[in-house]
Design an enzyme around this catalytic site. Structure first.
Site, short mmCIF file in Angstrom:
data_model
loop_
_atom_site.label_atom_id
_atom_site.label_comp_id
_atom_site.label_asym_id
_atom_site.label_seq_id
_atom_site.Cartn_x
_atom_site.Cartn_y
_atom_site.Cartn_z
N ARG A 188 0.81 -1.22 0.00
CA ARG A 188 0.00 0.00 0.00
C ARG A 188 0.84 1.27 0.00
O ARG A 188 0.61 2.18 -0.78
CB ARG A 188 -0.90 0.06 1.26
CG ARG A 188 -2.17 -0.67 1.15
CD ARG A 188 -2.54 -1.19 2.52
NE ARG A 188 -1.61 -2.25 2.84
CZ ARG A 188 -1.80 -3.52 2.51
NH1 ARG A 188 -2.90 -3.86 1.92
NH2 ARG A 188 -0.91 -4.43 2.79
N THR A 189 1.78 1.34 0.94
CA THR A 189 2.51 2.59 1.10
C THR A 189 3.32 2.89 -0.16
O THR A 189 3.28 4.00 -0.70
CB THR A 189 3.43 2.52 2.33
OG1 THR A 189 2.63 2.16 3.45
CG2 THR A 189 4.11 3.85 2.60
N LYS B 296 26.02 -5.11 -0.48
CA LYS B 296 27.49 -4.99 -0.66
C LYS B 296 28.11 -4.25 0.51
O LYS B 296 29.26 -3.82 0.45
CB LYS B 296 27.78 -4.23 -1.96
CG LYS B 296 27.20 -4.88 -3.20
CD LYS B 296 27.59 -4.06 -4.42
CE LYS B 296 26.82 -4.52 -5.65
NZ LYS B 296 26.98 -3.57 -6.76
N ARG C 263 11.52 3.80 3.45
CA ARG C 263 11.04 2.85 4.48
C ARG C 263 12.24 2.03 4.92
O ARG C 263 12.99 1.52 4.08
CB ARG C 263 9.96 1.94 3.94
CG ARG C 263 9.67 0.79 4.90
CD ARG C 263 8.43 0.03 4.57
NE ARG C 263 7.25 0.82 4.85
CZ ARG C 263 6.03 0.31 4.92
NH1 ARG C 263 5.84 -0.99 4.74
NH2 ARG C 263 5.00 1.08 5.17
N HIS D 266 5.31 6.06 11.57
CA HIS D 266 4.83 5.93 10.18
C HIS D 266 3.90 7.14 9.94
O HIS D 266 2.68 7.00 9.85
CB HIS D 266 4.08 4.60 10.05
CG HIS D 266 3.77 4.18 8.66
ND1 HIS D 266 3.93 5.00 7.57
CD2 HIS D 266 3.30 3.00 8.17
CE1 HIS D 266 3.57 4.32 6.47
NE2 HIS D 266 3.19 3.11 6.81
C1 NCD Z 1 1.68 -0.85 8.24
C2 NCD Z 1 3.17 -0.69 8.40
O1 NCD Z 1 3.94 -0.94 7.47
O2 NCD Z 1 3.55 -0.29 9.49
N1 NCD Z 1 1.29 -1.07 6.91
C3 NCD Z 1 1.01 0.03 6.14
O3 NCD Z 1 1.90 0.83 5.86
N2 NCD Z 1 -0.26 0.22 5.81
C4 NCD Z 1 1.08 -1.83 9.16
C5 NCD Z 1 1.62 -3.21 9.23
O4 NCD Z 1 2.56 -3.59 8.53
O5 NCD Z 1 1.09 -3.96 10.03
#
Ligand code: NCD
Length: 304
Positions: free
Chosen positions: A51-52, A81, A102, A130
């Site tokens: 999703r993100t 590496k 991320r 997040h």
């Molecule tokens: C979340 C995350 O990555 O923290 N997912 C997301 O970005 N919608 C929640 C999760 O992984 O449980």
């Protein structure tokens, strides 16, 4: 705001501006077709994401910017590496106008800002924060309830490791008259630092021990999965909180059921057709609020 690392950077005014912009982007997407057309954005993901990453990548393209991307940076980039994250950022920033990062370390995005000349957006850092998920969660609450102040929110599931919870609570703390209830299985309670963060801003955190303790007229039930991948072989304790139709029937017809997704068994699939279950619409909102954020961080320099 140059970078977005933590929900602590938000103000209620900034959120309002983003909500208004996201609404415009939702209703008149064509108007924003090429507002970032000379920009290049990099997505650098060291942890799995659907999703993100995809909503950011869609947002970049819908604003007319170009995208460079590594979806599997831990295995597929020079990290394998032995390149450290700061060297990677030093290099990638030379190719783009913003970096969406991320990482499995809580602090990676903040560290990246020490060497990045371009904006860095934290798209999820370890068990920390997040903030762009909090943006879409708050935008969703605002869209459905027409307000955030005065809401009662219950957070459920893995309150210890769930970074979406941490960023959401910091965002809620910007509003008045908020009540927060928390329910987790043993060992996955909300860390004290977040309880204190709320308390310092006049919000009492009510730690509960069963679903029946949540007020029937709660505005939002925000459930999360157990972050088993962060448990280093330890078992999550017993007593997983499962919301099924019978559990949901106790709550008012105005109580919204949210989840950042992906979901495991904590929300029964039978609830997907319940009008209060809004997690798929919530995730759709991620596109528009991320478009709004990119526009705000990068749009000011359009044409320069
Ligand atoms: C979340 C995350 O990555 O923290 N997912 C997301 O970005 N919608 C929640 C999760 O992984 O449980």
């Amino acid at each position: 705001m140059k970078h977005l690392i933590s929900s602590e950077q938000f103000t209620a005014d900034l959120l309002h501006e983003l909500f208004v912009l996201a609404d415009q982007m939702k209703s008149h997407p064509r108007d924003f077709d090429d507002v970032l057309k000379h920009k290049v954005v990099a997505t650098l993901f060291y942890e799995p994401s659907t999703r993100t990453r995809l909503s950011f990548e869609s947002a970049v393209q819908r604003l007319g910017a170009k995208l460079i991307s590594t979806e599997n940076a831990r295995e597929m980039s020079s990290a394998i590496k032995g390149e450290n994250i700061l060297d990677s950022i030093r290099v990638v920033q030379g190719y783009c106008d913003a970096i969406i990062l991320r990482h499995y370390e809580n602090d990676a995005a903040r560290k990246a800002t020490e060497v990045a000349r371009v904006p860095v957006i934290n798209a999820g850092g370890g068990t920390g924060e997040h903030p762009t998920q909090a943006l879409l969660d708050l935008y969703t609450i605002h869209s459905f309830k027409k307000r955030i102040s005065g809401t009662k929110v219950a957070v459920l599931g893995d309150l210890k490791n769930g970074r979406t919870i941490h960023s959401l609570l910091k965002g809620l703390a910007l509003y008045s008259d908020i009540e927060v209830y928390g329910l987790s299985r043993k060992g996955l309670e909300l860390p004290d630092e977040y309880i204190h963060y709320l308390k310092d801003r006049g919000i009492t955190y009510h730690a509960l021990s069963s679903l029946e303790d949540i007020p029937v007229f709660v505005d939002v039930l925000y459930h999360t999965r157990t972050q088993t991948e962060r448990m280093n072989g330890e078992q999550a304790g017993s007593g997983e909180i499962i919301i099924d139709q019978a559990a949901m029937n106790r709550f008012s017809d105005q109580s919204l059921l949210m989840h950042p997704l992906p979901r495991n068994q904590e929300i029964a699939q039978e609830l997907d057709s319940d009008p209060r279950a809004i997690y798929f619409r919530q995730s759709e909102n991620g596109l528009f609020i991320r478009m709004a954020l990119l526009y705000l961080l990068l749009g000011a320099t359009v044409g320069r």
